[in-house]
Write a protein that holds these residues in place. Sequence first.
Motif, PDB file in Angstrom:
ATOM      1  N   GLU A  27     -55.397 -21.777  13.258  1.00 52.56           N
ATOM      2  CA  GLU A  27     -54.315 -22.689  13.230  1.00 52.56           C
ATOM      3  C   GLU A  27     -53.410 -22.433  14.237  1.00 52.56           C
ATOM      4  OE1 GLU A  27     -53.261 -23.866   8.851  1.00 52.56           O
ATOM      5  OE2 GLU A  27     -53.449 -21.801   9.215  1.00 52.56           O
ATOM      6  N   ILE A  28     -53.129 -20.912  14.661  1.00 54.43           N
ATOM      7  CA  ILE A  28     -52.222 -20.499  15.407  1.00 54.43           C
ATOM      8  C   ILE A  28     -52.416 -19.295  16.276  1.00 54.43           C
ATOM      9  CG2 ILE A  28     -50.927 -19.176  13.603  1.00 54.43           C
ATOM     10  CD1 ILE A  28     -48.482 -20.194  14.943  1.00 54.43           C
ATOM     11  N   VAL A  29     -51.930 -19.427  17.542  1.00 53.23           N
ATOM     12  CA  VAL A  29     -52.241 -18.088  18.495  1.00 53.23           C
ATOM     13  C   VAL A  29     -51.012 -17.474  18.930  1.00 53.23           C
ATOM     14  CG1 VAL A  29     -54.495 -19.108  19.244  1.00 53.23           C
ATOM     15  CG2 VAL A  29     -52.495 -19.497  20.644  1.00 53.23           C
ATOM     16  N   PRO A  30     -51.075 -16.324  19.466  1.00 50.94           N
ATOM     17  CA  PRO A  30     -49.824 -15.438  19.951  1.00 50.94           C
ATOM     18  C   PRO A  30     -48.854 -16.336  20.918  1.00 50.94           C
ATOM     19  CG  PRO A  30     -51.552 -13.943  19.648  1.00 50.94           C
ATOM     20  CD  PRO A  30     -52.221 -15.285  19.511  1.00 50.94           C
ATOM     21  N   THR A  31     -49.414 -17.482  21.645  1.00 53.57           N
ATOM     22  CA  THR A  31     -48.597 -17.841  22.682  1.00 53.57           C
ATOM     23  C   THR A  31     -47.917 -19.133  21.977  1.00 53.57           C
ATOM     24  OG1 THR A  31     -50.746 -19.036  23.412  1.00 53.57           O
ATOM     25  CG2 THR A  31     -50.031 -16.897  24.706  1.00 53.57           C
ATOM     26  N   ASP A  32     -48.030 -19.456  21.018  1.00 53.77           N
ATOM     27  CA  ASP A  32     -47.565 -20.725  20.625  1.00 53.77           C
ATOM     28  C   ASP A  32     -46.229 -20.682  20.144  1.00 53.77           C
ATOM     29  OD1 ASP A  32     -49.733 -22.525  20.004  1.00 53.77           O
ATOM     30  OD2 ASP A  32     -50.427 -21.572  18.385  1.00 53.77           O
ATOM     31  N   THR A  33     -45.349 -21.597  20.438  1.00 51.48           N
ATOM     32  CA  THR A  33     -44.025 -21.527  20.257  1.00 51.48           C
ATOM     33  C   THR A  33     -43.509 -22.321  19.123  1.00 51.48           C
ATOM     34  OG1 THR A  33     -43.712 -23.452  21.698  1.00 51.48           O
ATOM     35  CG2 THR A  33     -43.391 -21.179  22.689  1.00 51.48           C
ATOM     36  N   VAL A  34     -44.535 -22.932  18.364  1.00 50.04           N
ATOM     37  CA  VAL A  34     -44.261 -23.572  17.023  1.00 50.04           C
ATOM     38  C   VAL A  34     -45.196 -23.213  16.085  1.00 50.04           C
ATOM     39  CG1 VAL A  34     -42.990 -25.830  18.009  1.00 50.04           C
ATOM     40  CG2 VAL A  34     -45.752 -25.621  17.575  1.00 50.04           C
ATOM     41  N   LYS A  35     -45.056 -23.068  14.922  1.00 52.35           N
ATOM     42  CA  LYS A  35     -46.065 -22.613  13.843  1.00 52.35           C
ATOM     43  C   LYS A  35     -46.901 -24.031  13.519  1.00 52.35           C
ATOM     44  CE  LYS A  35     -46.678 -20.204   9.562  1.00 52.35           C
ATOM     45  NZ  LYS A  35     -47.584 -21.457   8.867  1.00 52.35           N
ATOM     46  N   TYR A  36     -48.124 -24.044  13.660  1.00 51.59           N
ATOM     47  CA  TYR A  36     -48.802 -25.067  13.140  1.00 51.59           C
ATOM     48  C   TYR A  36     -49.537 -24.614  11.859  1.00 51.59           C
ATOM     49  CZ  TYR A  36     -48.724 -26.419  17.993  1.00 51.59           C
ATOM     50  OH  TYR A  36     -48.305 -26.920  19.321  1.00 51.59           O
ATOM     51  N   GLU A  37     -49.763 -25.670  11.143  1.00 57.91           N
ATOM     52  CA  GLU A  37     -50.543 -25.550   9.838  1.00 57.91           C
ATOM     53  C   GLU A  37     -51.411 -26.730   9.610  1.00 57.91           C
ATOM     54  OE1 GLU A  37     -48.055 -25.497   5.869  1.00 57.91           O
ATOM     55  OE2 GLU A  37     -48.371 -23.523   6.476  1.00 57.91           O
ATOM     56  N   ILE A  38     -52.390 -26.668   8.897  1.00 56.92           N
ATOM     57  CA  ILE A  38     -53.322 -27.834   8.507  1.00 56.92           C
ATOM     58  C   ILE A  38     -52.797 -28.644   7.536  1.00 56.92           C
ATOM     59  CG2 ILE A  38     -54.628 -26.723   6.524  1.00 56.92           C
ATOM     60  CD1 ILE A  38     -56.357 -28.386   9.412  1.00 56.92           C
ATOM     61  N   ASP A  39     -52.884 -29.974   7.806  1.00 56.40           N
ATOM     62  CA  ASP A  39     -52.350 -30.804   6.690  1.00 56.40           C
ATOM     63  C   ASP A  39     -53.511 -30.883   6.125  1.00 56.40           C
ATOM     64  OD1 ASP A  39     -50.753 -33.303   6.019  1.00 56.40           O
ATOM     65  OD2 ASP A  39     -52.775 -34.096   6.305  1.00 56.40           O
ATOM     66  N   LYS A  40     -53.279 -30.714   4.601  1.00 56.33           N
ATOM     67  CA  LYS A  40     -54.439 -30.802   3.726  1.00 56.33           C
ATOM     68  C   LYS A  40     -55.220 -31.951   3.470  1.00 56.33           C
ATOM     69  CE  LYS A  40     -52.547 -26.625   1.006  1.00 56.33           C
ATOM     70  NZ  LYS A  40     -51.851 -26.111  -0.203  1.00 56.33           N
ATOM     71  N   VAL A  41     -54.325 -32.834   3.622  1.00 53.09           N
ATOM     72  CA  VAL A  41     -54.919 -34.266   3.429  1.00 53.09           C
ATOM     73  C   VAL A  41     -55.771 -34.774   4.521  1.00 53.09           C
ATOM     74  CG1 VAL A  41     -54.529 -36.791   2.828  1.00 53.09           C
ATOM     75  CG2 VAL A  41     -53.065 -35.026   1.804  1.00 53.09           C
ATOM     76  N   SER A  42     -55.346 -34.831   5.757  1.00 51.48           N
ATOM     77  CA  SER A  42     -55.933 -35.371   6.824  1.00 51.48           C
ATOM     78  C   SER A  42     -56.993 -34.355   7.607  1.00 51.48           C
ATOM     79  CB  SER A  42     -54.828 -35.900   7.842  1.00 51.48           C
ATOM     80  OG  SER A  42     -54.357 -34.773   8.496  1.00 51.48           O
ATOM     81  N   GLY A  43     -56.533 -32.977   7.514  1.00 56.09           N
ATOM     82  CA  GLY A  43     -57.483 -32.132   8.139  1.00 56.09           C
ATOM     83  C   GLY A  43     -56.819 -32.008   9.784  1.00 56.09           C
ATOM     84  N   TYR A  44     -55.895 -32.694  10.112  1.00 59.24           N
ATOM     85  CA  TYR A  44     -55.315 -32.272  11.315  1.00 59.24           C
ATOM     86  C   TYR A  44     -54.352 -31.356  11.394  1.00 59.24           C
ATOM     87  CZ  TYR A  44     -57.327 -36.381  13.130  1.00 59.24           C
ATOM     88  OH  TYR A  44     -58.322 -37.467  13.838  1.00 59.24           O
ATOM     89  N   LEU A  45     -53.810 -30.541  12.674  1.00 61.64           N
ATOM     90  CA  LEU A  45     -53.028 -29.612  12.611  1.00 61.64           C
ATOM     91  C   LEU A  45     -51.540 -30.307  12.676  1.00 61.64           C
ATOM     92  CD1 LEU A  45     -54.053 -26.922  15.190  1.00 61.64           C
ATOM     93  CD2 LEU A  45     -53.882 -26.687  12.691  1.00 61.64           C
ATOM     94  N   SER A  46     -50.611 -29.738  11.961  1.00 64.99           N
ATOM     95  CA  SER A  46     -49.352 -30.347  11.972  1.00 64.99           C
ATOM     96  C   SER A  46     -48.356 -29.497  12.513  1.00 64.99           C
ATOM     97  CB  SER A  46     -48.829 -31.081  10.588  1.00 64.99           C
ATOM     98  OG  SER A  46     -48.895 -29.973   9.546  1.00 64.99           O
ATOM     99  N   ILE A  47     -47.080 -29.813  12.704  1.00 65.71           N
ATOM    100  CA  ILE A  47     -46.247 -28.616  13.146  1.00 65.71           C
ATOM    101  C   ILE A  47     -45.267 -28.352  11.900  1.00 65.71           C
ATOM    102  CG2 ILE A  47     -43.882 -28.128  14.438  1.00 65.71           C
ATOM    103  CD1 ILE A  47     -45.016 -30.115  16.718  1.00 65.71           C
TER     104      ILE A  47
END
Length: 206
Positions: A27-47
């Motif tokens: 979901e997230i890598v060291p260069t990300d400036t926001v924390k992404y997390e999977i949306d359990k319903v849709s499967g898309y990454l959300s902030i």
Amino acid sequence: MYRHKAHPWHGIYPGEQVPQEVTAFIEIVPTDTVKYEIDKVSGYLSIDRPQKYSNIVPALYGFIPVSFSGRHVAELTNQALNRTDIQGDGDPLDICVLTEKDVSHGDIIVKARPIGGLRLLDHNQADDKIIAVMKEDMIYDRFEDISELPEKVLNRLIHYFTTYKDLPTDKHPRMILEGMYGRDVAYDVILRSMEDYRTEVAHTIV
């Protein structure tokens, strides 16, 4: 013929050699400036939230598909701590994958070898972090157990996961480290999380 993207939690095959080797969804890598997390319903990454403070995830971070931190995972934590009140956190099992490579973004899958884990509690819920190495990584693939990691690498992981949910105004830390465990226990946690998925989640998928 049209194909739909598989849901990262429910539709990705965790691999033929589980638990010795797993397919991790990052979901997230060291260069990300926001924390992404999977949306359990849709499967898309959300902030989930911006990284407001100095915490930087020290490795690739995501979860193991078709896993769930439920009754069986919590049972292992209760046994280790001689308690009976801890429950699973109700999320897929987290995994942190060490690699020497700079990976520019998440929303990818990675072949990883679990080498241990951190036993963490989040508000008295089991929130284990499986520590793994990227398969065939030039630096980290030589490590077979978390006890072999350089102390500074391990300290960086511990510091991140024990502080990343805290706010400057908090009087007490939210994440409590209750110990570490090696590769064999990590295998047990992974298998238990997949049993929790089968018994507590799979029947709810439509």
